[in-house]
Design an enzyme around this catalytic site. Sequence first.
Site, PDB file in Angstrom:
ATOM      1  N   GLY A  83       0.859  -1.212  -0.022  1.00  0.00           N
ATOM      2  CA  GLY A  83      -0.148  -0.126  -0.021  1.00  0.00           C
ATOM      3  C   GLY A  83       0.985   1.149  -0.237  1.00  0.00           C
ATOM      4  O   GLY A  83       2.041   1.166   0.217  1.00  0.00           O
ATOM      5  N   ARG A  84       0.322   2.427  -0.074  1.00  0.00           N
ATOM      6  CA  ARG A  84       0.859   3.701  -0.084  1.00  0.00           C
ATOM      7  C   ARG A  84       1.734   3.914   0.955  1.00  0.00           C
ATOM      8  O   ARG A  84       3.019   4.045   1.225  1.00  0.00           O
ATOM      9  CB  ARG A  84      -0.297   4.849  -0.150  1.00  0.00           C
ATOM     10  CG  ARG A  84      -0.613   5.342  -1.406  1.00  0.00           C
ATOM     11  CD  ARG A  84      -1.740   6.113  -1.512  1.00  0.00           C
ATOM     12  NE  ARG A  84      -2.771   5.684  -0.876  1.00  0.00           N
ATOM     13  CZ  ARG A  84      -3.943   5.241  -1.418  1.00  0.00           C
ATOM     14  NH1 ARG A  84      -3.808   5.297  -2.690  1.00  0.00           N
ATOM     15  NH2 ARG A  84      -4.906   4.821  -0.894  1.00  0.00           N
ATOM     16  N   GLY A 102      -1.580   1.960  12.507  1.00  0.00           N
ATOM     17  CA  GLY A 102      -1.871   3.380  11.872  1.00  0.00           C
ATOM     18  C   GLY A 102      -3.110   3.588  11.190  1.00  0.00           C
ATOM     19  O   GLY A 102      -3.761   4.520  10.808  1.00  0.00           O
ATOM     20  N   THR A 156      -6.924   3.962  10.337  1.00  0.00           N
ATOM     21  CA  THR A 156      -8.086   4.716  10.912  1.00  0.00           C
ATOM     22  C   THR A 156      -9.332   4.149  10.379  1.00  0.00           C
ATOM     23  O   THR A 156      -9.577   3.300   9.527  1.00  0.00           O
ATOM     24  CB  THR A 156      -7.748   6.113  10.409  1.00  0.00           C
ATOM     25  OG1 THR A 156      -8.019   6.379   9.122  1.00  0.00           O
ATOM     26  CG2 THR A 156      -6.523   6.757  10.993  1.00  0.00           C
ATOM     27  N   SER A 188      -3.984   8.119  15.372  1.00  0.00           N
ATOM     28  CA  SER A 188      -4.761   8.469  13.927  1.00  0.00           C
ATOM     29  C   SER A 188      -3.616   9.186  13.208  1.00  0.00           C
ATOM     30  O   SER A 188      -3.822   9.302  11.919  1.00  0.00           O
ATOM     31  CB  SER A 188      -5.738   9.396  14.322  1.00  0.00           C
ATOM     32  OG  SER A 188      -5.445  10.433  15.092  1.00  0.00           O
ATOM     33  N   ASN A 189      -2.563   9.771  14.040  1.00  0.00           N
ATOM     34  CA  ASN A 189      -1.517  10.402  12.924  1.00  0.00           C
ATOM     35  C   ASN A 189      -0.012  10.519  13.650  1.00  0.00           C
ATOM     36  O   ASN A 189      -0.181  10.596  14.935  1.00  0.00           O
ATOM     37  CB  ASN A 189      -1.965  12.027  12.864  1.00  0.00           C
ATOM     38  CG  ASN A 189      -1.044  12.592  11.781  1.00  0.00           C
ATOM     39  OD1 ASN A 189       0.132  12.440  11.871  1.00  0.00           O
ATOM     40  ND2 ASN A 189      -1.861  13.105  10.840  1.00  0.00           N
ATOM     41  N   HIS A 234      -7.733  15.818   2.136  1.00  0.00           N
ATOM     42  CA  HIS A 234      -6.869  14.404   1.621  1.00  0.00           C
ATOM     43  C   HIS A 234      -7.282  14.121   0.280  1.00  0.00           C
ATOM     44  O   HIS A 234      -7.964  14.397  -0.416  1.00  0.00           O
ATOM     45  CB  HIS A 234      -7.035  13.231   2.614  1.00  0.00           C
ATOM     46  CG  HIS A 234      -6.791  13.437   4.055  1.00  0.00           C
ATOM     47  ND1 HIS A 234      -7.132  13.802   4.990  1.00  0.00           N
ATOM     48  CD2 HIS A 234      -5.473  12.812   4.573  1.00  0.00           C
ATOM     49  CE1 HIS A 234      -6.457  14.131   6.149  1.00  0.00           C
ATOM     50  NE2 HIS A 234      -5.551  12.981   5.865  1.00  0.00           N
ATOM     51  N   HIS A 235      -6.353  13.243  -0.391  1.00  0.00           N
ATOM     52  CA  HIS A 235      -6.244  12.752  -1.499  1.00  0.00           C
ATOM     53  C   HIS A 235      -7.550  11.853  -2.065  1.00  0.00           C
ATOM     54  O   HIS A 235      -8.294  11.526  -0.963  1.00  0.00           O
ATOM     55  CB  HIS A 235      -5.042  11.738  -1.819  1.00  0.00           C
ATOM     56  CG  HIS A 235      -4.786  10.802  -0.732  1.00  0.00           C
ATOM     57  ND1 HIS A 235      -5.665   9.434  -0.819  1.00  0.00           N
ATOM     58  CD2 HIS A 235      -4.356  10.468   0.340  1.00  0.00           C
ATOM     59  CE1 HIS A 235      -5.246   8.859   0.207  1.00  0.00           C
ATOM     60  NE2 HIS A 235      -4.660   9.400   1.073  1.00  0.00           N
ATOM     61  N   LYS A 274      -8.783   8.317  -0.075  1.00  0.00           N
ATOM     62  CA  LYS A 274      -8.971   8.157   1.136  1.00  0.00           C
ATOM     63  C   LYS A 274     -10.482   7.700   1.470  1.00  0.00           C
ATOM     64  O   LYS A 274     -11.483   8.275   0.859  1.00  0.00           O
ATOM     65  CB  LYS A 274      -8.808   9.321   2.103  1.00  0.00           C
ATOM     66  CG  LYS A 274      -8.956   9.054   3.620  1.00  0.00           C
ATOM     67  CD  LYS A 274      -8.195  10.287   4.415  1.00  0.00           C
ATOM     68  CE  LYS A 274      -8.526   9.976   5.824  1.00  0.00           C
ATOM     69  NZ  LYS A 274      -7.893   8.626   6.207  1.00  0.00           N
TER      70      LYS A 274
HETATM   71  P1  NAD Z   1      -3.702   1.925   0.851  1.00  0.00           P
HETATM   72  O1  NAD Z   1      -5.171   1.401   0.236  1.00  0.00           O
HETATM   73  O2  NAD Z   1      -2.779   2.473  -0.126  1.00  0.00           O
HETATM   74  O3  NAD Z   1      -2.961   0.398   1.383  1.00  0.00           O
HETATM   75  C1  NAD Z   1      -3.535  -0.386   2.470  1.00  0.00           C
HETATM   76  C2  NAD Z   1      -2.820  -1.686   1.838  1.00  0.00           C
HETATM   77  O4  NAD Z   1      -3.368  -2.906   2.869  1.00  0.00           O
HETATM   78  C3  NAD Z   1      -3.116  -2.423   0.516  1.00  0.00           C
HETATM   79  O5  NAD Z   1      -2.119  -2.689  -0.161  1.00  0.00           O
HETATM   80  C4  NAD Z   1      -4.020  -3.611   0.744  1.00  0.00           C
HETATM   81  O6  NAD Z   1      -4.036  -4.478  -0.113  1.00  0.00           O
HETATM   82  C5  NAD Z   1      -3.799  -3.893   2.122  1.00  0.00           C
HETATM   83  N1  NAD Z   1      -4.319  -4.891   2.916  1.00  0.00           N
HETATM   84  C6  NAD Z   1      -5.751  -5.091   2.695  1.00  0.00           C
HETATM   85  N2  NAD Z   1      -6.091  -5.991   3.642  1.00  0.00           N
HETATM   86  C7  NAD Z   1      -5.129  -6.639   4.177  1.00  0.00           C
HETATM   87  C8  NAD Z   1      -4.747  -7.774   4.860  1.00  0.00           C
HETATM   88  N3  NAD Z   1      -5.772  -8.415   5.295  1.00  0.00           N
HETATM   89  N4  NAD Z   1      -3.511  -8.312   5.042  1.00  0.00           N
HETATM   90  C9  NAD Z   1      -2.649  -7.580   4.731  1.00  0.00           C
HETATM   91  N5  NAD Z   1      -2.669  -6.186   3.852  1.00  0.00           N
HETATM   92  C10 NAD Z   1      -4.128  -6.101   3.553  1.00  0.00           C
HETATM   93  O7  NAD Z   1      -3.999   2.684   1.987  1.00  0.00           O
HETATM   94  P2  NAD Z   1      -2.748   3.796   2.757  1.00  0.00           P
HETATM   95  O8  NAD Z   1      -3.162   5.163   2.226  1.00  0.00           O
HETATM   96  O9  NAD Z   1      -1.669   3.132   2.703  1.00  0.00           O
HETATM   97  O10 NAD Z   1      -3.597   3.894   4.017  1.00  0.00           O
HETATM   98  C11 NAD Z   1      -3.778   2.682   4.849  1.00  0.00           C
HETATM   99  C12 NAD Z   1      -4.542   3.160   6.223  1.00  0.00           C
HETATM  100  O11 NAD Z   1      -3.729   4.047   6.963  1.00  0.00           O
HETATM  101  C13 NAD Z   1      -5.757   4.005   6.229  1.00  0.00           C
HETATM  102  O12 NAD Z   1      -6.658   3.746   7.045  1.00  0.00           O
HETATM  103  C14 NAD Z   1      -5.227   5.312   6.474  1.00  0.00           C
HETATM  104  O13 NAD Z   1      -6.490   6.194   6.991  1.00  0.00           O
HETATM  105  C15 NAD Z   1      -4.426   5.193   7.454  1.00  0.00           C
HETATM  106  N6  NAD Z   1      -3.129   6.351   7.613  1.00  0.00           N
HETATM  107  C16 NAD Z   1      -2.825   6.395   8.634  1.00  0.00           C
HETATM  108  C17 NAD Z   1      -1.788   7.290   9.124  1.00  0.00           C
HETATM  109  C18 NAD Z   1      -1.193   7.704  10.356  1.00  0.00           C
HETATM  110  O14 NAD Z   1      -0.188   8.439  10.841  1.00  0.00           O
HETATM  111  N7  NAD Z   1      -2.015   6.980  11.312  1.00  0.00           N
HETATM  112  C19 NAD Z   1      -0.892   8.036   7.722  1.00  0.00           C
HETATM  113  C20 NAD Z   1      -1.640   7.659   6.849  1.00  0.00           C
HETATM  114  C21 NAD Z   1      -2.518   6.718   6.534  1.00  0.00           C
END
Ligand code: NAD
Length: 272
Positions: free
Chosen positions: A12-13, A100, A102, A125-126, A157-158, A161
């Site tokens: 993921g990202r 991380g 949310t 959450s961050n 956000h992008h 989300k």
């Molecule tokens: P994303 O969709 O790019 O990545 C999520 C990844 O999780 C995907 O590659 C997906 O295939 C994988 N995934 C889903 N189910 C899975 C499982 N059962 N086992 C293993 N992998 C699995 O999303 P993102 O932008 O990387 O964000 C992910 C989460 O993190 C979101 O909830 C976002 O809000 C949160 N986030 C939190 C912070 C923070 O500082 N707390 C910062 C950025 C993003």
Amino acid sequence: MTTRIGITGAAGRMGRTLIEAIALAGGELKLTAAIERPESGFLGADSGELAGQGRNGVPVVGALVQVIDHIDILIDFTLPAATVATVAECAQHRVAMVIGTTGFTPAQQAQIDQASTRVAICKASNFSTGVNLCFQLLDMAARVLGDDVDIEVYEAHHRHKIDAPSGTALSMGQVVAKALGRDLDKVAVYGRQGQTGARSRQTIGFATVRAGDIVGDHTVTFAADGERVEITHKASSRMSFARGAVRAAAWLWGRDAGLYDMQDVLGLNKLN
Ligand code: NAD
């Protein structure tokens, strides 16, 4: 002694940025497992190459059970349902977690709380240092400005989300509500449309924008008659979150079971 780190959501990202952040951190932290969904097209890929870092010899696997014996701390940025399943598995195997993800429901949060009686969990959450500093500034602003201001939380956000308002915006609302002795569930207003009537001072408003590739903007406005204070944080790179999550993982190693947050990691809770 080496601390072995696993990442769920490795493709993921955030997952890819975390792989890069661990490589940059060096020292005692070592990536030993990269986990994705069982149906992911990235299974078998080298996780270092996936993150644009060159080969690291850690392949992406489709199930945590395959690698859980090679992990001391798991960093999870995935989806709420996936995180809750992972947290149960980690509690069973006594693997600490940095969470991380949310957008949890109260029932899902209760499952995380339950797991934290068995293992150390740091959930935020961050994870950016700047946002966590902003939480302290917001607490101070709310206490000083008190009930003489209207308070509004704006976040952008992008386009990818999937939850709103952002977990960070909700945390900011919680900080302000707590400082003012208000219950956020009762005073939050999520968006406005039509004949809304005049604004009640007790409410805390939330406005959400989803557009393009915005990494994460948050502003809390405290508006009185004649002046206003705005506290703003703008993230320009996911590396700010990833670096914080890696710092949390290093801090978590060897801690007692319990639920911690980034304020604990940064020592900011001691200021209150
Ligand atoms: P994303 O969709 O790019 O990545 C999520 C990844 O999780 C995907 O590659 C997906 O295939 C994988 N995934 C889903 N189910 C899975 C499982 N059962 N086992 C293993 N992998 C699995 O999303 P993102 O932008 O990387 O964000 C992910 C989460 O993190 C979101 O909830 C976002 O809000 C949160 N986030 C939190 C912070 C923070 O500082 N707390 C910062 C950025 C993003």
